[in-house]
Motif scaffolding. Structure first.
Motif, PDB file in Angstrom:
ATOM      1  N   ALA A   1     143.301  46.772  36.259  1.00  0.00           N
ATOM      2  CA  ALA A   1     144.669  45.993  36.408  1.00  0.00           C
ATOM      3  C   ALA A   1     145.311  46.854  37.413  1.00  0.00           C
ATOM      4  O   ALA A   1     146.017  46.393  38.291  1.00  0.00           O
ATOM      5  CB  ALA A   1     145.368  45.658  35.276  1.00  0.00           C
TER       6      ALA A   1
ATOM      7  N   ARG B   1     143.570  49.018  32.014  1.00  0.00           N
ATOM      8  CA  ARG B   1     142.478  47.879  32.019  1.00  0.00           C
ATOM      9  C   ARG B   1     143.036  46.665  31.852  1.00  0.00           C
ATOM     10  O   ARG B   1     144.191  46.313  31.632  1.00  0.00           O
ATOM     11  CB  ARG B   1     141.589  48.309  30.476  1.00  0.00           C
ATOM     12  N   THR B   2     142.281  45.603  32.286  1.00  0.00           N
ATOM     13  CA  THR B   2     142.911  44.263  32.551  1.00  0.00           C
ATOM     14  C   THR B   2     142.734  43.528  31.198  1.00  0.00           C
ATOM     15  O   THR B   2     142.339  43.989  30.337  1.00  0.00           O
ATOM     16  CB  THR B   2     141.805  43.419  33.460  1.00  0.00           C
TER      17      THR B   2
END
Length: 206
Positions: free
Chosen positions: A149, A67-68
């Motif tokens: 990401a 995850r970003t």
């Protein structure tokens, strides 16, 4: 472990009752498994994730997302594609497939749904249905740059090795909390994702 063996050991999706097949009863797992006294939140939101098994020539792999860092919840963590159920979703499978398409661009028709794992309840208020599905290459992914990401794969065989799952502890809100971790190369898979992986290993190891 081949596809037929995995399908033979997974609880099926179709049954809505707690018992899915003769001799197989679904459980409710969660962050409370390793932490006595940690109760589930009073109000839970339904969610689903896809546990995507890729049929590679060298052996099965599992797709994960990183995850970003700017997300409000679980920023930077490694997870399965998935998210909260929406009103238009007819069931947990629909949620998992829709969220997977939105997050990584994998078309629902590329997924052969094989079964499910136990329900997983998080301390953050989600009741998650992990849906297991097979993906046969070639396929094209188009990750959402706002949420994802990176997308990467880890061999299924790694998780099935004895001792792959570790238990770690950390102070959280003044209390010692315990959780599962799968360290893989420079990756650190923990939290609900690790808990669901422990469930997958339990199922596949019989």
């Amino acid at each position: 472990m081949n596809k037929e063996q995995i399908i033979g050991r997974l609880p099926r999706i179709a049954a809505t009752a707690n018992r899915t097949q003769p001799g197989r009863t679904l459980k409710v797992r969660g962050d409370h498994d390793l932490n006595q006294g940690m109760g589930a939140p009073a109000k839970l939101r339904h969610a689903s994730v896809l546990v995507p098994l890729v049929e590679r020539e060298g052996g099965m792999t599992i797709i994960f997302t990183q995850r970003t860092a700017h997300l409000a919840a679980h920023a930077g963590q490694i997870s399965f594609p998935g998210g909260g159920m929406e009103q238009a979703d007819r069931d947990a499978v629909a949620t998992a497939l829709r969220e997977t398409q939105e997050e990584i661009g994998l078309e629902p028709e590329r997924v052969e749904v094989a079964g499910r794992l136990d329900t997983y309840v998080t301390r953050t208020g989600f009741e998650i249905t992990p849906v297991v599905g097979f993906i046969r290459p070639p396929f094209i992914l188009n990750p959402d740059p706002f949420e994802v990401a990176e997308v990467f794969e880890v061999p299924l065989e790694f998780f099935l090795r004895p001792g792959a799952a570790k238990k770690e502890t950390r102070q959280f809100q003044g209390t010692q909390r315990y959780f599962y971790v799968f360290p893989y190369e420079d990756r650190y898979i923990w939290g609900a994702t690790a808990g669901m992986l422990v469930n997958l290993v339990d199922v596949l190891n019989g």
